[in-house]
Design a protein around this motif. Sequence first.
Motif, PDB file in Angstrom:
ATOM      1  N   TRP A   1       5.021   4.982 -22.387  1.00 41.56           N
ATOM      2  CA  TRP A   1       5.365   3.869 -21.487  1.00 41.56           C
ATOM      3  C   TRP A   1       4.294   2.766 -21.517  1.00 41.56           C
ATOM      4  CZ3 TRP A   1      10.067   3.050 -20.669  1.00 41.56           C
ATOM      5  CH2 TRP A   1      10.976   4.000 -20.150  1.00 41.56           C
ATOM      6  N   ASN A   2       3.430   2.781 -22.535  1.00 42.95           N
ATOM      7  CA  ASN A   2       2.395   1.735 -22.623  1.00 42.95           C
ATOM      8  C   ASN A   2       1.405   1.827 -21.460  1.00 42.95           C
ATOM      9  OD1 ASN A   2       1.400  -0.432 -24.138  1.00 42.95           O
ATOM     10  ND2 ASN A   2       2.479  -1.969 -22.906  1.00 42.95           N
ATOM     11  N   ARG A   3       1.304   3.038 -20.913  1.00 42.59           N
ATOM     12  CA  ARG A   3       0.506   3.203 -19.696  1.00 42.59           C
ATOM     13  C   ARG A   3      -0.952   2.822 -19.894  1.00 42.59           C
ATOM     14  NH1 ARG A   3       3.915   8.341 -18.499  1.00 42.59           N
ATOM     15  NH2 ARG A   3       4.928   7.831 -16.520  1.00 42.59           N
ATOM     16  N   ASP A   4      -1.502   3.136 -21.066  1.00 42.86           N
ATOM     17  CA  ASP A   4      -2.935   2.848 -21.262  1.00 42.86           C
ATOM     18  C   ASP A   4      -3.224   1.361 -21.043  1.00 42.86           C
ATOM     19  OD1 ASP A   4      -1.398   2.399 -23.567  1.00 42.86           O
ATOM     20  OD2 ASP A   4      -3.065   2.768 -24.935  1.00 42.86           O
ATOM     21  N   VAL A   5      -2.330   0.515 -21.511  1.00 41.95           N
ATOM     22  CA  VAL A   5      -2.522  -0.932 -21.356  1.00 41.95           C
ATOM     23  C   VAL A   5      -2.265  -1.356 -19.904  1.00 41.95           C
ATOM     24  CG1 VAL A   5      -1.724  -3.216 -22.099  1.00 41.95           C
ATOM     25  CG2 VAL A   5      -1.847  -1.318 -23.757  1.00 41.95           C
ATOM     26  N   VAL A   6      -1.140  -0.899 -19.360  1.00 45.89           N
ATOM     27  CA  VAL A   6      -0.740  -1.361 -18.025  1.00 45.89           C
ATOM     28  C   VAL A   6      -1.711  -0.874 -16.943  1.00 45.89           C
ATOM     29  CG1 VAL A   6       1.105  -1.378 -16.305  1.00 45.89           C
ATOM     30  CG2 VAL A   6       1.670  -1.434 -18.740  1.00 45.89           C
ATOM     31  N   TYR A   7      -2.207   0.346 -17.079  1.00 38.49           N
ATOM     32  CA  TYR A   7      -3.110   0.865 -16.045  1.00 38.49           C
ATOM     33  C   TYR A   7      -4.377   0.013 -15.944  1.00 38.49           C
ATOM     34  CZ  TYR A   7      -0.258   5.105 -15.464  1.00 38.49           C
ATOM     35  OH  TYR A   7       0.757   5.993 -15.193  1.00 38.49           O
ATOM     36  N   ASP A   8      -4.834  -0.483 -17.058  1.00 35.83           N
ATOM     37  CA  ASP A   8      -5.973  -1.413 -17.036  1.00 35.83           C
ATOM     38  C   ASP A   8      -5.597  -2.675 -16.269  1.00 35.83           C
ATOM     39  OD1 ASP A   8      -8.094  -0.278 -18.229  1.00 35.83           O
ATOM     40  OD2 ASP A   8      -7.760  -1.136 -20.230  1.00 35.83           O
ATOM     41  N   THR A   9      -4.429  -3.193 -16.620  1.00 35.29           N
ATOM     42  CA  THR A   9      -3.953  -4.418 -15.964  1.00 35.29           C
ATOM     43  C   THR A   9      -3.832  -4.240 -14.456  1.00 35.29           C
ATOM     44  OG1 THR A   9      -2.663  -4.921 -17.949  1.00 35.29           O
ATOM     45  CG2 THR A   9      -2.066  -6.105 -15.935  1.00 35.29           C
ATOM     46  N   LEU A  10      -3.337  -3.075 -14.038  1.00 37.64           N
ATOM     47  CA  LEU A  10      -3.117  -2.848 -12.605  1.00 37.64           C
ATOM     48  C   LEU A  10      -4.419  -2.568 -11.864  1.00 37.64           C
ATOM     49  CD1 LEU A  10       0.129  -0.612 -12.638  1.00 37.64           C
ATOM     50  CD2 LEU A  10      -0.028  -3.108 -12.440  1.00 37.64           C
ATOM     51  N   GLY A  11      -5.488  -2.365 -12.629  1.00 36.36           N
ATOM     52  CA  GLY A  11      -6.791  -2.183 -12.001  1.00 36.36           C
ATOM     53  C   GLY A  11      -7.204  -0.746 -11.759  1.00 36.36           C
ATOM     54  N   TYR A  12      -6.535   0.186 -12.399  1.00 36.91           N
ATOM     55  CA  TYR A  12      -6.965   1.576 -12.271  1.00 36.91           C
ATOM     56  C   TYR A  12      -8.320   1.760 -12.942  1.00 36.91           C
ATOM     57  CZ  TYR A  12      -2.550   3.571 -10.530  1.00 36.91           C
ATOM     58  OH  TYR A  12      -1.462   3.904  -9.776  1.00 36.91           O
TER      59      TYR A  12
ATOM     60  N   THR B   1      -1.945  -2.436  -6.061  1.00 32.50           N
ATOM     61  CA  THR B   1      -2.719  -1.628  -5.109  1.00 32.50           C
ATOM     62  C   THR B   1      -4.037  -1.110  -5.690  1.00 32.50           C
ATOM     63  OG1 THR B   1      -0.623  -1.011  -4.103  1.00 32.50           O
ATOM     64  CG2 THR B   1      -2.562   0.272  -3.449  1.00 32.50           C
ATOM     65  N   PRO B   2      -4.065  -0.539  -6.912  1.00 30.13           N
ATOM     66  CA  PRO B   2      -5.369  -0.056  -7.413  1.00 30.13           C
ATOM     67  C   PRO B   2      -6.416  -1.165  -7.488  1.00 30.13           C
ATOM     68  CG  PRO B   2      -3.594   0.470  -8.977  1.00 30.13           C
ATOM     69  CD  PRO B   2      -2.960  -0.216  -7.819  1.00 30.13           C
ATOM     70  N   LYS B   3      -5.989  -2.346  -7.883  1.00 28.48           N
ATOM     71  CA  LYS B   3      -6.928  -3.471  -7.967  1.00 28.48           C
ATOM     72  C   LYS B   3      -7.432  -3.846  -6.571  1.00 28.48           C
ATOM     73  CE  LYS B   3      -6.948  -8.417  -8.972  1.00 28.48           C
ATOM     74  NZ  LYS B   3      -6.115  -9.207  -8.057  1.00 28.48           N
ATOM     75  N   ILE B   4      -6.499  -3.986  -5.638  1.00 26.78           N
ATOM     76  CA  ILE B   4      -6.878  -4.376  -4.269  1.00 26.78           C
ATOM     77  C   ILE B   4      -7.804  -3.331  -3.657  1.00 26.78           C
ATOM     78  CG2 ILE B   4      -6.009  -4.792  -1.924  1.00 26.78           C
ATOM     79  CD1 ILE B   4      -3.352  -5.717  -3.283  1.00 26.78           C
ATOM     80  N   LEU B   5      -7.448  -2.054  -3.833  1.00 26.55           N
ATOM     81  CA  LEU B   5      -8.285  -1.002  -3.243  1.00 26.55           C
ATOM     82  C   LEU B   5      -9.643  -0.949  -3.924  1.00 26.55           C
ATOM     83  CD1 LEU B   5      -5.923   1.962  -2.329  1.00 26.55           C
ATOM     84  CD2 LEU B   5      -6.391  -0.157  -1.146  1.00 26.55           C
ATOM     85  N   GLY B   6      -9.653  -1.235  -5.234  1.00 29.74           N
ATOM     86  CA  GLY B   6     -10.918  -1.285  -5.958  1.00 29.74           C
ATOM     87  C   GLY B   6     -11.860  -2.320  -5.355  1.00 29.74           C
ATOM     88  N   GLU B   7     -11.280  -3.431  -4.925  1.00 27.19           N
ATOM     89  CA  GLU B   7     -12.097  -4.485  -4.298  1.00 27.19           C
ATOM     90  C   GLU B   7     -12.543  -4.089  -2.898  1.00 27.19           C
ATOM     91  OE1 GLU B   7      -9.229  -7.619  -4.584  1.00 27.19           O
ATOM     92  OE2 GLU B   7      -9.667  -7.984  -6.723  1.00 27.19           O
ATOM     93  N   ASN B   8     -11.968  -2.991  -2.404  1.00 25.44           N
ATOM     94  CA  ASN B   8     -12.305  -2.527  -1.060  1.00 25.44           C
ATOM     95  C   ASN B   8     -13.010  -1.169  -1.086  1.00 25.44           C
ATOM     96  OD1 ASN B   8     -11.027  -4.378   1.229  1.00 25.44           O
ATOM     97  ND2 ASN B   8      -9.694  -4.440  -0.569  1.00 25.44           N
ATOM     98  N   GLY B   9     -13.706  -0.906  -2.187  1.00 24.85           N
ATOM     99  CA  GLY B   9     -14.556   0.282  -2.237  1.00 24.85           C
ATOM    100  C   GLY B   9     -13.901   1.570  -2.685  1.00 24.85           C
ATOM    101  N   TYR B  10     -12.669   1.487  -3.126  1.00 22.63           N
ATOM    102  CA  TYR B  10     -11.971   2.689  -3.579  1.00 22.63           C
ATOM    103  C   TYR B  10     -12.166   2.925  -5.071  1.00 22.63           C
ATOM    104  CZ  TYR B  10      -9.195   3.870   0.563  1.00 22.63           C
ATOM    105  OH  TYR B  10      -8.782   4.289   1.805  1.00 22.63           O
ATOM    106  N   TYR B  11     -12.088   4.201  -5.463  1.00 23.93           N
ATOM    107  CA  TYR B  11     -11.995   4.586  -6.865  1.00 23.93           C
ATOM    108  C   TYR B  11     -10.530   4.931  -7.111  1.00 23.93           C
ATOM    109  CZ  TYR B  11     -12.827   7.091 -11.219  1.00 23.93           C
ATOM    110  OH  TYR B  11     -12.811   7.492 -12.526  1.00 23.93           O
ATOM    111  N   SER B  12      -9.949   4.401  -8.196  1.00 21.91           N
ATOM    112  CA  SER B  12      -8.522   4.635  -8.405  1.00 21.91           C
ATOM    113  C   SER B  12      -8.258   5.280  -9.753  1.00 21.91           C
ATOM    114  CB  SER B  12      -7.755   3.315  -8.291  1.00 21.91           C
ATOM    115  OG  SER B  12      -8.184   2.420  -9.291  1.00 21.91           O
ATOM    116  N   SER B  13      -7.273   6.174  -9.759  1.00 22.42           N
ATOM    117  CA  SER B  13      -6.971   6.876 -11.008  1.00 22.42           C
ATOM    118  C   SER B  13      -5.522   7.350 -11.035  1.00 22.42           C
ATOM    119  CB  SER B  13      -7.895   8.084 -11.175  1.00 22.42           C
ATOM    120  OG  SER B  13      -7.648   9.023 -10.157  1.00 22.42           O
ATOM    121  N   VAL B  14      -5.111   7.707 -12.243  1.00 20.79           N
ATOM    122  CA  VAL B  14      -3.809   8.348 -12.443  1.00 20.79           C
ATOM    123  C   VAL B  14      -4.055   9.673 -13.130  1.00 20.79           C
ATOM    124  CG1 VAL B  14      -1.552   8.233 -13.563  1.00 20.79           C
ATOM    125  CG2 VAL B  14      -2.643   6.132 -12.752  1.00 20.79           C
ATOM    126  N   MET B  15      -3.359  10.691 -12.679  1.00 23.96           N
ATOM    127  CA  MET B  15      -3.405  11.977 -13.368  1.00 23.96           C
ATOM    128  C   MET B  15      -1.995  12.298 -13.847  1.00 23.96           C
ATOM    129  SD  MET B  15      -6.204  14.133 -11.221  1.00 23.96           S
ATOM    130  CE  MET B  15      -7.762  13.311 -10.796  1.00 23.96           C
TER     131      MET B  15
END
Length: 418
Positions: free
Chosen positions: A133-144, A111-125
Motif C-alpha cells: 500500500w506504499n505505506r513506507d512513503v505515506v507513513y513518512d508523509t503523515l509524520g509517523y 494526527t501523527p504529525k500533530i501529536l509529534g509536535e505535541n511531544g508524542y512518539y508515533s508509530s505503526v505496528m
Amino acid sequence: DSSDIIEVKNYVQANHKEPNPDMFGVAEGKNVFMISLESIQSFVIDNDMEGQEITPFLNQLKDESYYFENFYHQTEQGKTSDSEFIVANSMFGRGSGAVFFTHAQNNYNATPKILGENGYYSSVMHANNRTFWNRDVVYDTLGYDHFYDVEYYDVTEENSVGWGLKDKEFFEQSIDLLKEQPQPFYTTFITLTNHFPFELDEEDKMIDEGDYGSGTLNRFFPTVRYMDYAVEEFFNDIKEAGLYEDSIFILYGDHYGISSNHNNAMARFLEQDEITPFDTVQLQRVPLFIHIPGHEGEVIDTVSGQVDIQPTLMHLLGMTTKQDIQFGSDLFSPDNESYAVLRNGSFITDDVVWTNNTCYDKETGEPLTEEEQAACEEFAPRATQDLEFSDKVIYGDLLRFYEPDNQDLVETDSDDEE
Ligand code: GP9
Ligand code: MN
C-alpha cells in the motif's frame, strides 16, 4: 490555487463543532492505542452464529467503552489504506484507486504529525512488507516516527496463516516493541488474520464455520472469533506491562469483510428474504470503541463515520481543531450531527438512508414516496460537498497553501478565560 483553500476552510469551519467541556482533555498526555480490526462488521457484535458467541471479548469491552453502534466505514478500493488515511486526516480517500498511491507526498495535517509536535512518539505496528500500500512513503508523509514492519517480527510457518503472522503472535511480539517506545506514544496496530479468504488453522478455531452457502461467510465467523481472542490477550498483556492506566484505546473496523457477492448467504444468516440496497448500506457499519480507563462509557447511537475519529481524539487529548481542515466532527460534541456520507455518495442520518438514487426510511427500510424524499434532499448538498471539497484538497495538494488563522485562536482562548 490558494484561494480554493479559503473556500474549503470557510466550509469546514462553518461545520465545526465545539468540544464537549466534560470530555475535552480527559485523555491529555495519555498513550493512544489505535487498533485497526481487519474486515470486521458491526453485525457480529452481540450476535451469535448457531448459538456460538462471535465476539465475547468485544461484547464485554462494549460495556466498558463508548461504543458507536451506527459508525460507518468510508473506504473504497484503497481498503485498509483508505481507512488509515481517513482516520489520520479526517478527509476522504478517493472514489477509485488509492490515495496512498496517488497522493503519497502531499502536505497533510495528520494526527501523527500533530501529536509529534505535541511531544508524542508515533508509530505503526503491522507485520507486512513496508512497501505494501506504499505505506513506507505515506507513513513518512503523515509524520509517523517509526514503522515496525514485518522485519521487526519473528515470522515462521508455524505462527503464520493466510496473509502472514497470526494476530495473537503479532500482538504478543508487539508488546516488547511497545515497551521500548518513548511515552506518550500514538501507535496504530493493524491486524491481519481476519482477512479474506479467512483462513485459519484448526487449532485456532474457537467456534465452528457457518453453513450459509458461502465459504467466505462461513469462514468469517471463526476468524472474527480468533481476532476477538487475540485482542483480549493483548489487553491482558497491556495491563501486565503496566501500560493500561495511562492509555486510551480506539478500536475500529477498517472496512467490510463480506462483499455483496455473498448477499444470499448473508440474507440466510440474518434470516431475511434478501439484502436490499438499504441493507447493503447498513452492512457498512463497523464497530468503533473508545475505551478510556476510568470511564464507564455508554452505547451511542449517533450516526458517524471514520472521518470523525481525528477531531474526536484530538479533543480528548485536549487539542483544539478549530483551525484544522477536517471533514468530520467530534462525536462527543453536544452539537454533533447524526450523519455520515459514504465514499460512493450514499449517506445516512437518524431518519433516512440515501443510496441507489433512492431515499429510504431508516425505520422501515422501505423507499419513501416522492413527496417524502425531501427528508433526503436536506442533506444531499452537504454529502456532495464533503466529498468534492475533500477531493479538491487532495487533488490540488491544497494544504500546502493553508495557514491557520491565528486571530481566531486568540479570540477563542480569551473568550474561554472570561
Ligand atoms: C495488508 C493489510 C490488508 O497489509 O492491511 O490490506 P487490505 O487488503 O485489507 O487493504
Ligand atoms: Mn483491511
